[in-house]
Design a protein around this motif. Sequence first.
Motif, mmCIF file in Angstrom:
data_model
loop_
_atom_site.group_PDB
_atom_site.id
_atom_site.type_symbol
_atom_site.label_atom_id
_atom_site.label_comp_id
_atom_site.label_asym_id
_atom_site.label_seq_id
_atom_site.Cartn_x
_atom_site.Cartn_y
_atom_site.Cartn_z
ATOM 1 N N LEU A 69 -8.794 -22.948 -48.745
ATOM 2 C CA LEU A 69 -8.101 -24.206 -49.380
ATOM 3 C C LEU A 69 -8.718 -25.652 -48.871
ATOM 4 N N ALA A 70 -9.338 -25.599 -47.952
ATOM 5 C CA ALA A 70 -9.945 -26.893 -47.448
ATOM 6 C C ALA A 70 -11.364 -27.018 -48.622
ATOM 7 N N ASP A 71 -11.958 -26.097 -48.756
ATOM 8 C CA ASP A 71 -13.069 -26.126 -49.617
ATOM 9 C C ASP A 71 -12.617 -26.916 -50.977
ATOM 10 N N ALA A 72 -11.637 -26.487 -51.371
ATOM 11 C CA ALA A 72 -11.013 -26.791 -52.880
ATOM 12 C C ALA A 72 -10.463 -28.158 -52.872
ATOM 13 N N VAL A 73 -10.205 -28.836 -51.779
ATOM 14 C CA VAL A 73 -9.721 -30.173 -51.568
ATOM 15 C C VAL A 73 -10.525 -31.061 -51.580
ATOM 16 N N PRO A 74 -10.665 -32.348 -52.397
ATOM 17 C CA PRO A 74 -11.605 -33.386 -52.425
ATOM 18 C C PRO A 74 -11.737 -33.917 -51.177
ATOM 19 N N ALA A 75 -12.977 -34.315 -50.604
ATOM 20 C CA ALA A 75 -13.481 -34.785 -49.301
ATOM 21 C C ALA A 75 -12.459 -35.898 -48.735
ATOM 22 N N ASP A 76 -12.023 -36.837 -49.948
ATOM 23 C CA ASP A 76 -11.305 -37.988 -49.617
ATOM 24 C C ASP A 76 -10.101 -37.695 -49.536
ATOM 25 N N ARG A 77 -9.447 -36.543 -49.907
ATOM 26 C CA ARG A 77 -8.018 -36.151 -49.722
ATOM 27 C C ARG A 77 -7.661 -35.221 -48.642
ATOM 28 N N LEU A 78 -8.735 -34.626 -47.740
ATOM 29 C CA LEU A 78 -8.687 -33.770 -46.996
ATOM 30 C C LEU A 78 -8.422 -34.295 -45.606
ATOM 31 N N LEU A 79 -7.158 -34.185 -44.984
ATOM 32 C CA LEU A 79 -7.117 -34.923 -43.506
ATOM 33 C C LEU A 79 -7.376 -34.172 -42.416
ATOM 34 N N SER A 80 -7.662 -32.697 -42.480
ATOM 35 C CA SER A 80 -7.869 -31.835 -41.676
ATOM 36 C C SER A 80 -9.272 -31.674 -41.642
ATOM 37 N N PRO A 81 -10.001 -30.887 -40.865
ATOM 38 C CA PRO A 81 -11.524 -30.741 -40.617
ATOM 39 C C PRO A 81 -11.843 -29.977 -41.818
ATOM 40 N N ALA A 82 -12.913 -30.146 -42.362
ATOM 41 C CA ALA A 82 -13.417 -29.272 -43.504
ATOM 42 C C ALA A 82 -13.645 -27.949 -42.983
ATOM 43 N N ALA A 83 -13.980 -27.689 -41.761
ATOM 44 C CA ALA A 83 -13.788 -26.353 -41.255
ATOM 45 C C ALA A 83 -12.791 -26.173 -40.152
ATOM 46 N N PRO A 84 -11.744 -25.539 -40.911
ATOM 47 C CA PRO A 84 -10.477 -25.692 -40.302
ATOM 48 C C PRO A 84 -10.425 -25.109 -38.626
ATOM 49 N N ASP A 85 -9.934 -25.706 -37.853
ATOM 50 C CA ASP A 85 -9.619 -25.210 -36.306
ATOM 51 C C ASP A 85 -8.552 -24.082 -36.332
ATOM 52 N N SER A 86 -7.649 -24.175 -37.453
ATOM 53 C CA SER A 86 -6.502 -23.286 -37.292
ATOM 54 C C SER A 86 -6.083 -23.013 -38.759
ATOM 55 N N GLY A 87 -4.905 -22.663 -38.843
ATOM 56 C CA GLY A 87 -4.208 -22.355 -40.450
ATOM 57 C C GLY A 87 -3.566 -23.669 -40.918
ATOM 58 N N LEU A 88 -3.689 -24.761 -40.109
ATOM 59 C CA LEU A 88 -2.920 -25.868 -40.492
ATOM 60 C C LEU A 88 -3.930 -26.586 -41.608
ATOM 61 N N VAL A 89 -3.462 -27.011 -42.787
ATOM 62 C CA VAL A 89 -4.478 -27.753 -43.606
ATOM 63 C C VAL A 89 -3.586 -28.955 -44.173
ATOM 64 N N THR A 90 -3.861 -30.348 -43.847
ATOM 65 C CA THR A 90 -3.179 -31.402 -44.263
ATOM 66 C C THR A 90 -3.865 -32.099 -45.269
ATOM 67 N N VAL A 91 -3.068 -32.460 -46.428
ATOM 68 C CA VAL A 91 -3.774 -33.122 -47.671
ATOM 69 C C VAL A 91 -2.913 -34.449 -47.910
ATOM 70 N N ASP A 92 -3.839 -35.309 -48.287
ATOM 71 C CA ASP A 92 -3.316 -36.662 -48.454
ATOM 72 C C ASP A 92 -2.735 -36.571 -50.162
ATOM 73 N N VAL A 93 -1.735 -36.848 -50.273
ATOM 74 C CA VAL A 93 -0.980 -37.096 -51.398
ATOM 75 C C VAL A 93 -0.209 -38.521 -51.738
ATOM 76 N N GLU A 94 0.118 -38.854 -52.871
ATOM 77 C CA GLU A 94 0.721 -40.273 -53.079
ATOM 78 C C GLU A 94 2.221 -40.139 -52.612
ATOM 79 N N ASP A 95 2.790 -39.087 -53.148
ATOM 80 C CA ASP A 95 4.490 -38.829 -52.668
ATOM 81 C C ASP A 95 4.493 -37.684 -52.038
#
Length: 380
Positions: A305-331
């Motif tokens: 999932l992280a690989d598919a998210v644009p770098a400027d929208r990915l708030l979690s590490p590009a190489a995740p530490d865990s199963g949690l992936v946080t993504v910046d969205v407008e709403d």
Amino acid sequence: MTAERSRPTTPMELREAMPAFDEGRYFNFGAHGPSPRQVVAAGEQATRAHEYEVPVTDDPYKWAFGQYDEVRERLAAFLGVEADEVALTESTTAGINAIAGAIDWEPGDVVVRTDLEHPAGVLPWQRLEAEGVEVRVVETAGGRLDIETFREAVADARLVCFSALTWTHGTMLSVEELVDIAHDAGAFTLVDAVQVPGQRPMDVTAWGADAVAAAGHKWLLGLWGGGFLYVDREAASDLAPRAVGYRSVEEPTGDEFAFAAGARRFEVGTTSVAPYAGLAEAIEIIESVGVDRIHERSQRLAGRLADAVPADRLLSPAAPDSGLVTVDVEDPEATADRLAEDGLIVRPLPEPASIRASIHAVNTEEDIDRLTAALESEWE
């Protein structure tokens, strides 16, 4: 505690045992891990025994206490500690509050936390501010903690509270190092570990913390109400809980009382056996599938999932530490609602404003690709 039942031994067998996946694709294990059938059955079996059989064949209190003892033993083996260092609680929040209420605070005492804490690790300390306790917040960047900033903040602290794995970014903090720094400063260390058990290996003894609070209703896939609190044996002897009941003392009758030895002093009164029966079964299932296997698979899927998210929208590490992936969205709320309409369940987060996908080993590559496709409109 429960009769033998067929347990899943692979991630896909575990998925098949979880009815929640019959209706959608679930990515919210960091908030609530829907239980497999075997866990619900264990809770139901314990309830039936306690309500239907035990009242006429045994003493309900004695029987329940025996069940609690078994669960403590099972938890101790899972955590790498001794059974007398484990207390059964409702939740992580209950565990943190139990520690906060067991210290004889004085005006001017300092509590240190990070700005990454869940409200469970924020509100108890806000309450203490009314008693003159100073709460110091260590700022972070990208879900990471600067060690020297932390060292400076805890230099005169009485207690330090931080998350082992952050709920906002999915980053794993260097628990052992942070505990060592806090101990060098003479501070009590309390770790919120709720995002760890069930998705990563967990050796509490290696961490060296005075207390660790967690619960089984997230990545462990247990029932609500099955929480646990580790307290180091020596640290426990200096703690005097304000909540006292017949389970927390050596002898409940008499003119005086003595707290039970170890962590059991934090268990207060009557509570259901069912969540703990479910917790024990959940641990058996997770270990049958394999914690290392779960960690490797969930981390790999999170990376997809992280690989598919644009770098400027990915708030979690590009190489995740865990199963949690946080993504910046407008709403975040609107996005989570829109995804839910397509059967894709994620969580909106208030700070940072984002959506969080919590990916377990029971998820699949197809699940990730469906979520990725549904998110593409957010950054077009």
